[in-house]
Design a protein around this motif. Structure first.
Motif, short mmCIF file in Angstrom:
data_model
loop_
_atom_site.label_atom_id
_atom_site.label_comp_id
_atom_site.label_asym_id
_atom_site.label_seq_id
_atom_site.Cartn_x
_atom_site.Cartn_y
_atom_site.Cartn_z
N ILE A 74 51.17 23.15 -38.25
CA ILE A 74 50.13 24.23 -38.72
C ILE A 74 48.73 23.56 -38.55
N LEU A 75 48.44 22.18 -38.81
CA LEU A 75 47.07 21.77 -38.59
C LEU A 75 46.57 21.41 -37.30
N THR A 76 47.51 21.75 -36.47
CA THR A 76 46.92 21.72 -34.83
C THR A 76 47.26 23.12 -34.20
N LEU A 77 47.24 24.15 -34.91
CA LEU A 77 47.31 25.46 -34.26
C LEU A 77 45.97 25.91 -33.72
N ASP A 78 46.12 26.36 -32.77
CA ASP A 78 44.80 26.93 -32.00
C ASP A 78 44.88 28.40 -31.88
N HIS A 79 45.75 29.02 -32.49
CA HIS A 79 45.76 30.63 -32.28
C HIS A 79 46.30 31.04 -33.75
N ASP A 80 45.88 32.47 -33.90
CA ASP A 80 46.27 33.23 -35.31
C ASP A 80 47.86 33.38 -35.17
N VAL A 81 48.35 33.58 -36.31
CA VAL A 81 49.58 33.80 -36.44
C VAL A 81 49.87 34.47 -37.61
N ILE A 82 50.63 35.62 -37.38
CA ILE A 82 50.97 36.81 -38.09
C ILE A 82 52.51 37.10 -37.97
N MET A 83 53.21 36.59 -39.22
CA MET A 83 54.46 36.64 -39.11
C MET A 83 55.07 38.13 -39.71
N ASP A 84 56.04 38.62 -39.16
CA ASP A 84 56.71 40.03 -39.88
C ASP A 84 56.87 39.55 -41.25
N PRO A 85 56.44 40.67 -42.24
CA PRO A 85 56.70 40.45 -43.78
C PRO A 85 58.15 40.22 -44.03
N GLU A 86 59.15 40.84 -43.45
CA GLU A 86 60.43 40.45 -43.96
C GLU A 86 60.88 39.15 -43.48
N LEU A 87 60.43 38.37 -42.40
CA LEU A 87 60.75 37.24 -41.96
C LEU A 87 59.97 36.22 -43.11
N SER A 88 58.84 36.68 -43.32
CA SER A 88 57.95 35.82 -44.33
C SER A 88 58.53 35.73 -45.71
N ALA A 89 59.13 36.70 -46.25
CA ALA A 89 59.74 36.89 -47.30
C ALA A 89 60.86 35.99 -47.36
N ARG A 90 61.84 35.88 -46.29
CA ARG A 90 63.00 34.99 -46.17
C ARG A 90 62.40 33.38 -46.17
N VAL A 91 61.47 33.20 -45.51
CA VAL A 91 60.95 31.83 -45.61
C VAL A 91 60.42 31.52 -46.86
N VAL A 92 59.41 32.21 -47.61
CA VAL A 92 58.90 32.10 -48.83
C VAL A 92 59.66 33.03 -49.87
N PRO A 93 60.65 32.66 -50.51
CA PRO A 93 61.43 33.58 -51.29
C PRO A 93 61.08 33.84 -52.55
N PHE A 94 59.85 34.25 -52.67
CA PHE A 94 59.29 34.87 -54.07
C PHE A 94 58.77 36.33 -54.07
N VAL A 154 36.61 19.74 -41.21
CA VAL A 154 37.12 18.56 -40.59
C VAL A 154 37.93 19.21 -39.39
N SER A 155 38.01 18.05 -38.50
CA SER A 155 38.76 18.59 -37.06
C SER A 155 40.22 18.44 -37.62
N ALA A 156 41.12 19.07 -36.61
CA ALA A 156 42.56 18.84 -36.65
C ALA A 156 42.84 17.33 -36.51
N THR A 157 42.21 16.60 -35.73
CA THR A 157 42.40 15.17 -35.68
C THR A 157 42.29 14.78 -37.11
N GLU A 158 41.03 14.93 -37.75
CA GLU A 158 40.85 14.30 -39.26
C GLU A 158 41.75 14.75 -40.00
N ALA A 159 42.09 15.95 -40.09
CA ALA A 159 43.17 16.33 -40.95
C ALA A 159 44.41 15.82 -40.88
N LEU A 160 44.86 15.66 -39.47
CA LEU A 160 46.00 14.55 -39.43
C LEU A 160 46.06 13.26 -39.87
#
Length: 298
Positions: A74-94, A154-160
């Motif tokens: 996650i900390l080294t991503l260089d592009h936006d991420v938008i997950m399908d709501p149904e898949l998101s709800a399965r990953v984060v089951p709240f 902070v940069s991705a490197t410093e975050a890591l």
């Protein structure tokens, strides 16, 4: 009104109540957390069979446990991420706040950890470990928290480097979701069990005399397994586990509690003989692994 505030308000459309909630939460997060923990501790004493407060907040403010590798992706991503709501709800089951959306994830801001402030930590290096990932929260923290909570880009490197340093101290990275963030992901927390208010609130909820106590954290999608033939009974994994999921049985061999294991991987890292290991277990849900989720989307 600052631009980051406008963007935060636009997340909520007509829900001005959520917009104001988000402003208060992100602007004064340390005081917000301190107040909530005081309420939670008293609530358990006064209403040991009650669960309303925990259900209400945990359904709207919760986390997904990550391994260090998953957090690093996650900390080294260089592009936006938008997950399908149904898949998101399965990953984060709240029922609420489960949208996996990372808008400009390369924008990362480190800020003092509200949990550690509440626990009285004073060391600046130990405090500045909470990572907002993506917009608009990263810019909001930077514009509103630079002076009081030492927010800094902070940069991705410093975050890591922060992630790895805190992992060495026994921290469990968690991805946080909240209704006041537009029902979506907004930050990675790096807290060891002695500081983490989320872990304390989970323990408080388990102390309630109710069936199926409320939970605030979703497992990583992995389960620790023990190679009993190789186990020397040293107890290093038991000591390392922040969730109390490991113990030594009558044969002085490590034993994993399925219900308590969150799949963080600390036990595997702390054992010099490599006795514990992580294995995927569908009963523990789908991991928040950016690469794996990209494949699932296809």
């Amino acid at each position: 009104m600052r631009e980051s505030t406008r963007r935060l308000f636009r997340l909520h459309g007509w829900r001005i109540d959520r917009a104001l909630h988000g402003y208060v939460y992100y602007r004064w997060i340390d005081r917000y957390i301190k107040t909530l923990m005081a309420i939670a501790r008293r609530y358990v004493r006064l209403f040991p069979r009650g669960r309303f407060i925990f259900d209400f907040f945990f359904n709207r403010y919760h986390c997904k446990v990550l391994t260090e590798e998953q957090a690093a992706k996650i900390l080294t991503l260089d592009h936006d991420v938008i997950m399908d709501p149904e898949l998101s709800a399965r990953v984060v089951p709240f029922p609420h706040a489960h949208r996996i959306i990372l808008d400009q994830p390369q924008h990362i801001v480190a800020m003092d950890c509200a949990c550690r402030i509440e626990k009285g930590v004073a060391d600046p290096e130990a405090l500045n470990v909470c990572l907002a990932v993506g917009e608009p929260v990263a810019s909001f923290w930077l514009e509103h928290g630079a002076e009081r909570l030492h927010a800094r880009r902070v940069s991705a490197t410093e975050a890591l480097e922060i992630l790895h340093r805190e992992r060495e101290r026994g921290s469990v990275p968690t991805a946080w979701f909240k209704d006041a963030a537009g029902d979506r992901f907004f930050a990675i927390c790096n807290c060891p069990p002695s500081y983490c208010d989320a872990l304390e609130s989970a323990r408080l909820a388990r102390a309630l005399r109710v069936e199926s106590p409320p939970v605030i954290a979703a497992p990583s999608g992995y389960l620790a397994v023990i190679d009993r033939a190789a186990c020397a009974g040293c107890g290093a994994c038991v000591e390392a586990c922040p969730f109390g999921a490991l113990s030594l049985d009558g044969e002085e061999k490590a034993l994993v509690s399925f219900d308590l294991c969150m799949g963080c991987g600390l036990c595997a890292e702390r054992c010099e003989w490599g006795v514990p290991s992580l294995t995927r277990d569908e009963r523990k849900g789908i991991p928040l692994d950016i690469d794996e989720l990209a494949l699932l989307r296809r």
